[in-house]
Enzyme design. Structure first.
Site, PDB file in Angstrom:
ATOM      1  N   ARG A   6     -37.812 -33.399  12.918  1.00 43.33           N
ATOM      2  CA  ARG A   6     -36.397 -33.467  12.506  1.00 43.33           C
ATOM      3  C   ARG A   6     -36.190 -34.587  11.492  1.00 43.33           C
ATOM      4  O   ARG A   6     -35.364 -34.491  10.594  1.00 43.33           O
ATOM      5  CB  ARG A   6     -35.509 -33.725  13.717  1.00 43.33           C
ATOM      6  CG  ARG A   6     -35.314 -32.503  14.556  1.00 43.33           C
ATOM      7  CD  ARG A   6     -34.272 -32.711  15.653  1.00 43.33           C
ATOM      8  NE  ARG A   6     -34.405 -31.645  16.626  1.00 43.33           N
ATOM      9  CZ  ARG A   6     -33.952 -30.401  16.430  1.00 43.33           C
ATOM     10  NH1 ARG A   6     -33.307 -30.110  15.326  1.00 43.33           N
ATOM     11  NH2 ARG A   6     -34.139 -29.469  17.347  1.00 43.33           N
TER      12      ARG A   6
ATOM     13  N   HIS B 142     -13.910 -32.093  13.897  1.00 40.93           N
ATOM     14  CA  HIS B 142     -14.260 -31.741  15.274  1.00 40.93           C
ATOM     15  C   HIS B 142     -13.071 -31.008  15.899  1.00 40.93           C
ATOM     16  O   HIS B 142     -11.924 -31.437  15.726  1.00 40.93           O
ATOM     17  CB  HIS B 142     -14.588 -33.016  16.062  1.00 40.93           C
ATOM     18  CG  HIS B 142     -15.094 -32.745  17.442  1.00 40.93           C
ATOM     19  ND1 HIS B 142     -16.400 -32.380  17.697  1.00 40.93           N
ATOM     20  CD2 HIS B 142     -14.461 -32.741  18.640  1.00 40.93           C
ATOM     21  CE1 HIS B 142     -16.549 -32.187  19.001  1.00 40.93           C
ATOM     22  NE2 HIS B 142     -15.396 -32.401  19.592  1.00 40.93           N
TER      23      HIS B 142
ATOM     24  N   ILE C  10     -27.322 -33.867  14.632  1.00 34.11           N
ATOM     25  CA  ILE C  10     -26.850 -35.257  14.574  1.00 34.11           C
ATOM     26  C   ILE C  10     -27.565 -35.947  13.423  1.00 34.11           C
ATOM     27  O   ILE C  10     -28.798 -35.901  13.333  1.00 34.11           O
ATOM     28  CB  ILE C  10     -27.139 -35.973  15.907  1.00 34.11           C
ATOM     29  CG1 ILE C  10     -26.355 -35.271  17.033  1.00 34.11           C
ATOM     30  CG2 ILE C  10     -26.759 -37.452  15.822  1.00 34.11           C
ATOM     31  CD1 ILE C  10     -26.678 -35.769  18.419  1.00 34.11           C
TER      32      ILE C  10
HETATM   33  C1  GAR Z   1     -15.260 -25.695  13.363  1.00 34.41           C
HETATM   34  O1  GAR Z   1     -14.374 -25.335  14.403  1.00 34.41           O
HETATM   35  C2  GAR Z   1     -15.557 -27.179  13.427  1.00 34.41           C
HETATM   36  O2  GAR Z   1     -14.477 -27.963  13.851  1.00 34.41           O
HETATM   37  C3  GAR Z   1     -16.650 -27.194  14.462  1.00 34.41           C
HETATM   38  O3  GAR Z   1     -17.457 -26.098  14.143  1.00 34.41           O
HETATM   39  C4  GAR Z   1     -16.643 -25.065  13.589  1.00 34.41           C
HETATM   40  C5  GAR Z   1     -17.279 -24.621  12.299  1.00 34.41           C
HETATM   41  O4  GAR Z   1     -16.625 -23.500  11.782  1.00 34.41           O
HETATM   42  N1  GAR Z   1     -17.374 -28.444  14.451  1.00 34.41           N
HETATM   43  C6  GAR Z   1     -17.883 -28.981  15.538  1.00 34.41           C
HETATM   44  O5  GAR Z   1     -17.855 -28.437  16.640  1.00 34.41           O
HETATM   45  C7  GAR Z   1     -18.528 -30.334  15.344  1.00 34.41           C
HETATM   46  N2  GAR Z   1     -18.906 -30.917  16.581  1.00 34.41           N
HETATM   47  P1  GAR Z   1     -16.866 -23.071  10.272  1.00 34.41           P
HETATM   48  O6  GAR Z   1     -18.380 -22.896  10.093  1.00 34.41           O
HETATM   49  O7  GAR Z   1     -16.146 -21.768  10.125  1.00 34.41           O
HETATM   50  O8  GAR Z   1     -16.317 -24.161   9.386  1.00 34.41           O
END
Ligand code: GAR
Length: 215
Positions: free
Chosen positions: A64, A108, A91
Site C-alpha cells: 500500500r 464524510h 486512508i
Molecule cells: C459519499 O457519500 C461520501 O460522503 C462518502 O462516500 C460517498 C461517495 O459517493 N465518503 C465516505 O464515506 C468517506 N468516509 P460518490 O462516489 O458518489 O461521490
C-alpha cells in the site's frame, strides 16, 4: 488552485465539483482524478469532462505504501496544489498528508464527530441504528487522524421515520453536492484559514450561514 480529486467509486461528488468548476462557481483548474480502483464511475466522470484520470490499483504495487508513493508522484506531477477526497476509501499515508498540509479536504456522510471511521453506507447505517433525528455531511481538513481533522462545513438533514439507508443516503448526498464546491471555494478565494485545529472563514456568505466569532 490546481485541484486533484481522489475517489474510489461512483464519483458523484467528483462530478459536482467538476461541474461547479465548469460553470465558474468554483475557480479552480482540475488537473487530475486519481482512483485506487479500476473501472469505477469516477474515471468516467473524469474522462467525460476531459480531466486526466489515473487508476492506481493496489494489485499493481508490492505494498500500500508503494501504491501511495505512486499516487503522490502523480499528484505532484500533475501540478496539484490542493486535493479533494471524494469518496476515497483508503486512508492516506502520512507522507501524502505531509506533502499537502491543510491542503487536503474530505467529505464524510455524517455530522462528525458522530459516526466517524467508516465508508458510505456505514455512517448512514449507524445513524439509522442509533435513532438520531438529524444527520448530514461534513467537509473537513484531512489530518493523519481518520475523520478527525478541522471541520470546514456541515449540512444537516432530517432522519425521517420511514428512512432506509438508501433514502437517507440520497438526502445527505444532495447536500454533499452543494456543500463540497462551497467549501472548496473558501480555500480558493483565501477566506478559509486553519489555526489551532479550527477552520475560520472570513466570508460573508459563510457568516450568514454559520456565524462564529473570530479566534
Ligand atoms: C459519499 O457519500 C461520501 O460522503 C462518502 O462516500 C460517498 C461517495 O459517493 N465518503 C465516505 O464515506 C468517506 N468516509 P460518490 O462516489 O458518489 O461521490
Amino acid at each position: 488552485m490546481n485541484l486533484a480529486i481522489m475517489a474510489s467509486g461512483r464519483g458523484s461528488n467528483a462530478a459536482a465539483i467538476l461541474d461547479a468548476i465548469a460553470s465558474h462557481e468554483l475557480d479552480a483548474r482540475p488537473v487530475a482524478l486519481i482512483t485506487n480502483r479500476e473501472n469505477v464511475g469516477a474515471l468516467d466522470v473524469a474522462s467525460s469532462r476531459n480531466v486526466p484520470g489515473h487508476a492506481i490499483p493496489r494489485r499493481a504495487f508490492p505494498s500500500r505504501t508503494a501504491q501511495q508513493r505512486r499516487m503522490l508522484e502523480v499528484l505532484q506531477g500533475s501540478g496539484a496544489d490542493f486535493v479533494a477526497l471524494a469518496g476515497f476509501d483508503a486512508i492516506l499515508r502520512p507522507f501524502i498528508v505531509a506533502a499537502y498540509p491543510n491542503r487536503i479536504l474530505n467529505i464524510h456522510p455524517s455530522l462528525l464527530p458522530a459516526f466517524a471511521g467508516g465508508m458510505a453506507p456505514v455512517p448512514q447505517t449507524e445513524a439509522l441504528r442509533a435513532g438520531v433525528r438529524i444527520s448530514g455531511c461534513t467537509v473537513h481538513v484531512v489530518t493523519e487522524e481518520l475523520d478527525a481533522g478541522p471541520i470546514v462545513a456541515q449540512a444537516a438533514v432530517p432522519v425521517l421515520p420511514n428512512d432506509t439507508v438508501d433514502s437517507l443516503s440520497d438526502r445527505i448526498l444532495e447536500q454533499e453536492h452543494r456543500l463540497y464546491p462551497l467549501a472548496l471555494r473558501w480555500f480558493v478565494d483565501g477566506s478559509a484559514r486553519v489555526e489551532n485545529g479550527h477552520v475560520y472563514i472570513d466570508s460573508e456568505e459563510c457568516q450568514s450561514l454559520w456565524p462564529h466569532p473570530a479566534p
